[in-house]
Design a protein around this motif. Sequence first.
Motif, PDB file in Angstrom:
ATOM      1  N   ASN A 243       0.848  -1.199   0.000  1.00 38.94           N
ATOM      2  CA  ASN A 243       0.000   0.000   0.000  1.00 38.94           C
ATOM      3  C   ASN A 243       0.880   1.244   0.000  1.00 38.94           C
ATOM      4  OD1 ASN A 243       0.675   0.705   2.768  1.00 38.94           O
ATOM      5  ND2 ASN A 243      -0.755  -0.887   3.427  1.00 38.94           N
ATOM      6  N   ASN A 244       0.250   2.411  -0.136  1.00 35.89           N
ATOM      7  CA  ASN A 244       1.025   3.650  -0.308  1.00 35.89           C
ATOM      8  C   ASN A 244       1.822   4.038   0.938  1.00 35.89           C
ATOM      9  OD1 ASN A 244      -1.185   4.430   1.218  1.00 35.89           O
ATOM     10  ND2 ASN A 244      -1.976   5.896  -0.284  1.00 35.89           N
ATOM     11  N   ARG A 245       1.251   3.765   2.128  1.00 28.12           N
ATOM     12  CA  ARG A 245       1.995   4.110   3.347  1.00 28.12           C
ATOM     13  C   ARG A 245       3.246   3.253   3.480  1.00 28.12           C
ATOM     14  NH1 ARG A 245      -2.924   3.642   7.469  1.00 28.12           N
ATOM     15  NH2 ARG A 245      -3.289   1.910   6.043  1.00 28.12           N
ATOM     16  N   THR A 246       3.134   1.974   3.102  1.00 25.69           N
ATOM     17  CA  THR A 246       4.300   1.101   3.119  1.00 25.69           C
ATOM     18  C   THR A 246       5.341   1.585   2.117  1.00 25.69           C
ATOM     19  OG1 THR A 246       2.979  -0.806   3.819  1.00 25.69           O
ATOM     20  CG2 THR A 246       5.088  -1.271   2.761  1.00 25.69           C
ATOM     21  N   SER A 247       4.894   1.992   0.927  1.00 23.37           N
ATOM     22  CA  SER A 247       5.834   2.476  -0.090  1.00 23.37           C
ATOM     23  C   SER A 247       6.629   3.671   0.422  1.00 23.37           C
ATOM     24  CB  SER A 247       5.074   2.867  -1.365  1.00 23.37           C
ATOM     25  OG  SER A 247       4.444   1.757  -1.945  1.00 23.37           O
ATOM     26  N   VAL A 248       5.951   4.621   1.052  1.00 18.03           N
ATOM     27  CA  VAL A 248       6.628   5.815   1.563  1.00 18.03           C
ATOM     28  C   VAL A 248       7.638   5.428   2.644  1.00 18.03           C
ATOM     29  CG1 VAL A 248       6.305   7.975   2.818  1.00 18.03           C
ATOM     30  CG2 VAL A 248       4.750   7.376   0.948  1.00 18.03           C
ATOM     31  N   GLY A 249       7.234   4.535   3.559  1.00 20.13           N
ATOM     32  CA  GLY A 249       8.148   4.084   4.611  1.00 20.13           C
ATOM     33  C   GLY A 249       9.352   3.352   4.055  1.00 20.13           C
ATOM     34  N   VAL A 250       9.136   2.532   3.050  1.00 24.45           N
ATOM     35  CA  VAL A 250      10.237   1.788   2.432  1.00 24.45           C
ATOM     36  C   VAL A 250      11.192   2.737   1.721  1.00 24.45           C
ATOM     37  CG1 VAL A 250      10.782   0.167   0.563  1.00 24.45           C
ATOM     38  CG2 VAL A 250       9.029  -0.411   2.243  1.00 24.45           C
ATOM     39  N   LEU A 251      10.673   3.737   1.049  1.00 25.57           N
ATOM     40  CA  LEU A 251      11.540   4.712   0.379  1.00 25.57           C
ATOM     41  C   LEU A 251      12.450   5.415   1.379  1.00 25.57           C
ATOM     42  CD1 LEU A 251       9.017   6.234  -2.171  1.00 25.57           C
ATOM     43  CD2 LEU A 251      11.094   4.956  -2.737  1.00 25.57           C
ATOM     44  N   ARG A 252      11.924   5.730   2.552  1.00 24.40           N
ATOM     45  CA  ARG A 252      12.766   6.357   3.592  1.00 24.40           C
ATOM     46  C   ARG A 252      13.890   5.415   4.004  1.00 24.40           C
ATOM     47  NH1 ARG A 252       7.615   8.402   6.017  1.00 24.40           N
ATOM     48  NH2 ARG A 252       7.495  10.623   5.480  1.00 24.40           N
ATOM     49  N   GLU A 253      13.561   4.134   4.164  1.00 24.05           N
ATOM     50  CA  GLU A 253      14.570   3.171   4.580  1.00 24.05           C
ATOM     51  C   GLU A 253      15.597   2.921   3.479  1.00 24.05           C
ATOM     52  OE1 GLU A 253      15.127   1.847   7.547  1.00 24.05           O
ATOM     53  OE2 GLU A 253      13.523   3.134   8.281  1.00 24.05           O
ATOM     54  N   LEU A 254      15.140   2.864   2.246  1.00 26.23           N
ATOM     55  CA  LEU A 254      16.055   2.565   1.142  1.00 26.23           C
ATOM     56  C   LEU A 254      17.013   3.716   0.849  1.00 26.23           C
ATOM     57  CD1 LEU A 254      13.805   0.648  -1.418  1.00 26.23           C
ATOM     58  CD2 LEU A 254      15.413  -0.280   0.258  1.00 26.23           C
ATOM     59  N   ALA A 255      16.729   4.888   1.399  1.00 25.48           N
ATOM     60  CA  ALA A 255      17.622   6.029   1.195  1.00 25.48           C
ATOM     61  C   ALA A 255      19.008   5.745   1.771  1.00 25.48           C
ATOM     62  CB  ALA A 255      17.024   7.276   1.827  1.00 25.48           C
ATOM     63  N   HIS A 257      20.439   2.772   1.561  1.00 23.54           N
ATOM     64  CA  HIS A 257      21.011   1.665   0.805  1.00 23.54           C
ATOM     65  C   HIS A 257      21.702   2.206  -0.449  1.00 23.54           C
ATOM     66  CE1 HIS A 257      19.384  -2.066   2.740  1.00 23.54           C
ATOM     67  NE2 HIS A 257      18.628  -1.151   3.324  1.00 23.54           N
ATOM     68  N   PRO A 258      22.989   1.930  -0.632  1.00 29.46           N
ATOM     69  CA  PRO A 258      23.695   2.447  -1.826  1.00 29.46           C
ATOM     70  C   PRO A 258      23.232   1.779  -3.120  1.00 29.46           C
ATOM     71  CG  PRO A 258      25.105   0.949  -0.572  1.00 29.46           C
ATOM     72  CD  PRO A 258      23.887   1.180   0.270  1.00 29.46           C
ATOM     73  N   ASP A 259      22.729   0.554  -3.005  1.00 25.82           N
ATOM     74  CA  ASP A 259      22.292  -0.170  -4.206  1.00 25.82           C
ATOM     75  C   ASP A 259      20.885  -0.722  -3.945  1.00 25.82           C
ATOM     76  OD1 ASP A 259      22.227  -1.386  -6.651  1.00 25.82           O
ATOM     77  OD2 ASP A 259      23.425  -3.123  -6.040  1.00 25.82           O
ATOM     78  N   PRO A 260      19.849   0.136  -4.012  1.00 31.84           N
ATOM     79  CA  PRO A 260      18.499  -0.295  -3.637  1.00 31.84           C
ATOM     80  C   PRO A 260      17.932  -1.312  -4.615  1.00 31.84           C
ATOM     81  CG  PRO A 260      18.410   1.874  -4.621  1.00 31.84           C
ATOM     82  CD  PRO A 260      19.869   1.547  -4.457  1.00 31.84           C
TER      83      PRO A 260
END
Length: 328
Positions: A243-255, A257-260
């Motif tokens: 869902n969209n809230r998960t996507s936003v949270g994951v994007l914050r975490e992947l920031a 990661h050098p190789d997402p």
Amino acid sequence: MRDVAQRAGVGLKTVSRVVNEEPGVKAETAQRVRDAIDQLGFRRNDGARLLRQGRQTGTIGLILEDLADPFYSLLSRAVEDVARTHDCLLFSGSSAEDPSRERELALALCARRVDGLIIVPTATDHSYLASETAIGTPIVAVDRPVPGLAADTVLTANARGVQSGVEHLLRQGHRAIGFLGDSPQIYTAAERLRGYRLAMADAGLQIRDHWIEMAAPDPLTLRLALDRMLGGPEPATAVFCGNNRTSVGVLRELARHPDPPALIGFDDFELADLLSSPVTVVAQDPAGLGRIAAELLFHRLSGNHGTLQRIELPTRLVIRGSGERPPR
């Protein structure tokens, strides 16, 4: 009305005609009545007027999971737009995914005699509303079915939508695909997980336990889940967000990661197309869900008592870049 009539120097019938915008009153007299109304702060009792005319109350209720969620904001606005075309007011509330709060809201709205109710179900049993449908209050379920109650239902094709997103990742060469979903007792979360499993099974792929996380998308849960998915043996090379809230949270975490990994989200969200790596999504139609649910409700309110309807709206894959990264 008596005070208005006395101040304007007219009879009660004249005041009534002006208030209800009926013909037969001279323009000068009507203006005098309107001036008296403004001076006295008089307000027409629409509920009483409608009841005297043998009509309904001119209100409908809408219960969502969270009015602050952009998905539900769009759905709510669409319901309101349809209600306005029927000269009807909309009362809305959030259940916060709490069955007892949903029940409290639903019964409170029915006690205020809304003409009909649109609900995003949270509870596992809605037989508590059977007495309302028995007296003629139409109820429409939107986004999820309503367990324990016969009602018109408007859904998204959740499983098929996720299948299309996972199949897209497979076409990019990914075979280790993780899935981050919401709490598994939520109908939409369970359906999206089913779509993920179907796509992986159709491709002949075995799913590793650490590739799946089903929980409310709080930051710590997402961080730990991503660490499991992306680290250790057999790491996921792509992630599907439920869902969209998960996507936003994951994007914050992947920031960090050098190789997402490649990423696809279910639900579009604001600015997804403007990020440095625009997000590929499986887009729903929240406005369409709200509009069709409202149209079904007013269809019932107009006196149609035909077969209950279950409508599923398709999703669409919006390709932007994040879902097209090749396996690492």
